[in-house]
Write a protein that holds these residues in place. Structure first.
Motif, PDB file in Angstrom:
ATOM      1  N   ALA A 111       0.351   8.470  -0.038  1.00  0.00           N
ATOM      2  CA  ALA A 111       0.226   7.490   1.035  1.00  0.00           C
ATOM      3  C   ALA A 111      -1.190   6.948   1.090  1.00  0.00           C
ATOM      4  N   ALA A 112      -1.652   6.417  -0.035  1.00  0.00           N
ATOM      5  CA  ALA A 112      -2.998   5.848  -0.090  1.00  0.00           C
ATOM      6  C   ALA A 112      -2.950   4.389  -0.513  1.00  0.00           C
ATOM      7  N   GLY A 113      -1.815   3.726  -0.273  1.00  0.00           N
ATOM      8  CA  GLY A 113      -1.625   2.361  -0.719  1.00  0.00           C
ATOM      9  C   GLY A 113      -0.971   2.347  -2.084  1.00  0.00           C
ATOM     10  N   GLY A 114      -0.996   1.188  -2.731  1.00  0.00           N
ATOM     11  CA  GLY A 114      -0.356   1.081  -4.033  1.00  0.00           C
ATOM     12  C   GLY A 114      -0.827  -0.140  -4.797  1.00  0.00           C
ATOM     13  N   GLY A 115      -0.588  -0.134  -6.096  1.00  0.00           N
ATOM     14  CA  GLY A 115      -0.989  -1.250  -6.935  1.00  0.00           C
ATOM     15  C   GLY A 115      -2.486  -1.478  -6.861  1.00  0.00           C
ATOM     16  N   TYR A 116      -2.872  -2.731  -6.605  1.00  0.00           N
ATOM     17  CA  TYR A 116      -4.292  -3.080  -6.501  1.00  0.00           C
ATOM     18  C   TYR A 116      -4.758  -3.148  -5.050  1.00  0.00           C
ATOM     19  N   ALA A 117      -4.051  -2.453  -4.187  1.00  0.00           N
ATOM     20  CA  ALA A 117      -4.451  -2.319  -2.776  1.00  0.00           C
ATOM     21  C   ALA A 117      -4.364  -0.846  -2.408  1.00  0.00           C
ATOM     22  N   GLN A 118      -5.363  -0.081  -2.848  1.00  0.00           N
ATOM     23  CA  GLN A 118      -5.390   1.361  -2.630  1.00  0.00           C
ATOM     24  C   GLN A 118      -6.739   1.799  -2.078  1.00  0.00           C
ATOM     25  N   VAL A 119      -6.711   2.946  -1.393  1.00  0.00           N
ATOM     26  CA  VAL A 119      -7.955   3.644  -1.089  1.00  0.00           C
ATOM     27  C   VAL A 119      -8.111   4.757  -2.125  1.00  0.00           C
ATOM     28  N   VAL A 120      -9.364   4.977  -2.514  1.00  0.00           N
ATOM     29  CA  VAL A 120      -9.650   5.970  -3.551  1.00  0.00           C
ATOM     30  C   VAL A 120     -10.773   6.896  -3.080  1.00  0.00           C
ATOM     31  N   PRO A 121     -10.809   8.130  -3.615  1.00  0.00           N
ATOM     32  CA  PRO A 121     -10.050   8.694  -4.734  1.00  0.00           C
ATOM     33  C   PRO A 121      -8.621   9.071  -4.325  1.00  0.00           C
ATOM     34  N   MET A 122      -7.650   8.414  -4.923  1.00  0.00           N
ATOM     35  CA  MET A 122      -6.257   8.568  -4.526  1.00  0.00           C
ATOM     36  C   MET A 122      -5.751   9.999  -4.658  1.00  0.00           C
ATOM     37  N   GLU A 123      -6.086  10.678  -5.764  1.00  0.00           N
ATOM     38  CA  GLU A 123      -5.589  12.041  -5.959  1.00  0.00           C
ATOM     39  C   GLU A 123      -6.124  12.977  -4.878  1.00  0.00           C
ATOM     40  N   ASP A 124      -7.418  12.874  -4.577  1.00  0.00           N
ATOM     41  CA  ASP A 124      -8.025  13.743  -3.570  1.00  0.00           C
ATOM     42  C   ASP A 124      -7.418  13.488  -2.193  1.00  0.00           C
ATOM     43  N   ILE A 125      -7.287  12.206  -1.832  1.00  0.00           N
ATOM     44  CA  ILE A 125      -6.766  11.851  -0.508  1.00  0.00           C
ATOM     45  C   ILE A 125      -5.363  12.414  -0.330  1.00  0.00           C
ATOM     46  N   ASN A 126      -4.551  12.361  -1.382  1.00  0.00           N
ATOM     47  CA  ASN A 126      -3.169  12.832  -1.286  1.00  0.00           C
ATOM     48  C   ASN A 126      -3.033  14.345  -1.392  1.00  0.00           C
ATOM     49  N   LEU A 127      -4.099  15.040  -1.794  1.00  0.00           N
ATOM     50  CA  LEU A 127      -4.011  16.493  -1.944  1.00  0.00           C
ATOM     51  C   LEU A 127      -4.875  17.185  -0.887  1.00  0.00           C
ATOM     52  N   HIS A 128      -5.931  17.874  -1.283  1.00  0.00           N
ATOM     53  CA  HIS A 128      -6.699  18.663  -0.301  1.00  0.00           C
ATOM     54  C   HIS A 128      -7.734  17.841   0.448  1.00  0.00           C
ATOM     55  N   PHE A 129      -8.157  16.715  -0.106  1.00  0.00           N
ATOM     56  CA  PHE A 129      -9.122  15.795   0.497  1.00  0.00           C
ATOM     57  C   PHE A 129     -10.369  16.556   0.965  1.00  0.00           C
ATOM     58  N   THR A 130     -10.705  16.478   2.265  1.00  0.00           N
ATOM     59  CA  THR A 130     -11.884  17.193   2.778  1.00  0.00           C
ATOM     60  C   THR A 130     -11.500  18.443   3.559  1.00  0.00           C
ATOM     61  N   GLY A 131     -10.236  18.859   3.441  1.00  0.00           N
ATOM     62  CA  GLY A 131      -9.810  20.106   4.060  1.00  0.00           C
ATOM     63  C   GLY A 131      -9.404  20.020   5.511  1.00  0.00           C
TER      64      GLY A 131
END
Length: 559
Positions: A111-131
């Protein structure tokens, strides 16, 4: 046919700027950022508090029609619009929620957007992020442990173990934990009792973190949590167990908003993540307020369809935080409108103007509902390559008949250049001064009438079926001083009704209330309807089966 990159391939190729540069664009000194690597950071409480006296920017809500398996792209549009506003020269910040691990490994994906409209780092945001979610889970379960520990050591508070309402949580879909028996195994393990798990995003601690204005308010709200009742039926609070201080300590860093960037290096605050079908579905108040002080435009989203996310954004978040939205965007896709018009998922690639027109009844209902809150509305048609001109024109004509405008947006494929027209329209609406925001029910209305008002005005139900035990409970809470609280209705996201298979714009249906829960710390009453679950299960073929590390150690299959 052109070959499209996957969302994760696009995100992985992003050229990110150091997070200090993103903060500098907003006037955040490097010393007020706590970096988590080079591309994400937390904004200090000292900095957010210091912004209080500054004027607010314009607040834009992005919501959507009822979701379907065809996808609507609400978060993608939120991110795209933020990029689009920056592209046309406006200082804009995006405010979205943090994803839950449960849906990432279940059905929904990231749930970080899609295509060329995303927030990054996508993998981190969707997983553990900042805890943050781990801290919320720990704080919630600390209180759970302290309840059972108090009972074990003599139960000085006279807690009735049959009336302990505080459950446990974990950030994963696990139906096996919905109902459990705890403390089995003999005397040394305590007194056996029925309990269960909810998913972390349904936790009252999550709602509290997202609605608290600062650490002092956070600790007070945590202390107000009702964990259960004594034998004389009086409430037992978290502060009675002396748990509120330690819970606040666990949440100290999690209270700080997370700063990241879009693919186009525009600032985004990603903070908090309550579900909209079982909670209030909005990012944190502290992130939204901070963004409003730092930018001319703040683009935020509310989960699922406008019947859930937008209603709760208006009636709970805006009411409690004193926010006044200036405009709203309702996202729709031709594909999803076809499904609402009766087309099966396998046939969505075929042109069917009739089905689009039939499905527009769902869109029309949402447009009318948002207008009831006094907020100007524009429709964003999130474009898919399979959309035909005739189908798009059918949507535009239908929305024009409602006295609104529908704008085709191609941000998924083109980034900010594909959403400029919508950005200019949002600026026009926000600057017009036409917004006259007001919640749809007053604080003083009795709780049962608040439920009925939402069911009638937003869901278009003819009746609310409420068991006598629930009505009696609501009256007790009113007598105890909780009658002024708003209601947070837990309902399926797939329909205006409580039947997930009833698409379109149903009328005259019955909303069946199953139970109510008092979230005294968060400051609302949860109303559980239909078959909604506060602990989801995994599907037959969960997304987790397709997520793995490749030979280079990079993540594959995540969204």
């Amino acid at each position: 046919m052109a070959e499209y990159k996957t969302d994760i391939e696009i995100a992985r190729a992003a050229v990110k700027k150091p997070i200090y540069e993103i903060g500098d664009r907003l006037g955040i000194p490097a010393a007020q950022l706590s970096p988590y690597g080079h591309d994400k950071a937390k904004i200090s409480a000292e900095f957010t508090t210091a912004q209080a006296g500054k004027p607010d920017g314009k607040l834009i809500l992005v919501t959507a029609i009822n979701p379907t398996p065809a996808g609507e792209g609400k978060t993608t549009t939120t991110v795209g619009l933020g990029d689009g506003l920056n592209r046309i020269g406006k200082k804009a910040v995006i405010c979205v929620r943090e994803p839950s691990l449960g849906p990432c490994f279940g059905v929904k994906g990231g749930a970080a957007g899609g295509g060329y409209a995303q927030v990054v780092p996508m993998e981190d945001i969707n997983l553990h992020f900042t805890g943050d979610f781990h801290a919320i889970t720990a704080a919630h379960n600390l209180l759970s442990a302290m309840i059972d520990n108090h009972i074990y050591w003599g139960n000085a508070l006279d807690i009735d173990v049959r009336r302990v309402t505080w459950r446990r949580v974990m950030d994963m879909n696990d139906r096996a934990l919905r109902e459990i028996v705890a403390s089995l195994g003999g005397i040394s393990n305590g007194f056996p009792r029925e309990s269960g798990f909810d998913i972390t995003v349904a936790s009252e601690v999550m709602a509290i973190l997202c609605l608290a204005s600062d650490l002092q308010d956070l600790e007070e709200r945590l202390g107000n949590i009702i964990i259960g009742y004594r034998f004389d039926k009086t409430a037992v609070f978290a502060r009675d167990l002396k748990a509120d201080g330690a819970m606040a300590v666990l949440l100290k860093d999690a209270m700080q908003p997370n700063l990241v960037q879009t693919l186009e290096n525009n600032p985004a605050l990603v903070h908090g993540g309550p579900f909209a079908n079982i909670a209030h579905g909005c990012n944190s108040v502290i992130a939204t307020r901070t963004a409003l002080k730092l930018a001319d435009y703040v683009v935020t989203e509310a989960g699922f369809g406008a019947d859930l996310g937008a209603e709760k954004f208006f009636d709970i978040k805006c009411r409690k935080a004193g926010l006044k939205p200036d405009a709203a965007v309702i996202v729709a896709t031709v594909r999803a409108l076809k499904m609402n018009g009766g087309v099966g998922k396998g046939d969505l690639g075929r042109e069917d103007v009739g089905a689009v027109t039939r499905g527009c009844s769902n869109l029309g209902r949402h447009v009318a509902n948002v207008r009831k809150f006094g907020v100007p509305v524009v429709v964003a048609i999130n474009h898919f390559v399979s959309d035909t001109d005739a189908e798009v024109q059918a949507v535009k004509a239908y929305v024009a008949h409602l006295g609104a405008e529908a704008i085709v947006c191609r941000h998924w494929a083109e980034g900010s250049v594909g959403i400029e027209e919508l950005a200019w329209k949002v600026v026009e609406m926000a600057e017009s001064g036409d917004a006259r925001f007001a919640p749809i029910y007053p604080d003083a209305m009795p709780l049962i009438e608040k439920i009925e008002e939402v069911a009638a005005q937003i869901y278009h139900a003819s009746e609310v079926s409420v068991p006598k035990t629930v009505r009696d409970q609501l009256k007790v809470w009113e007598e105890q001083g909780y009658g002024h609280l708003p209601v947070c209705i837990a309902k399926t996201q797939y329909s205006f009704s409580t039947d997930p298979n009833l698409r379109g714009a149903p009328e005259g249906h019955v909303v069946s209330v199953r139970e109510v829960r008092l979230s005294a710390g968060a400051g609302f009453v949860v109303v559980i309807t239909g078959e909604i679950m506060t602990m989801p299960g995994l599907p037959k073929s969960p997304a987790a089966e397709r997520i793995h590390l490749n030979e280079e150690g990079a993540i594959e299959g995540l969204f």
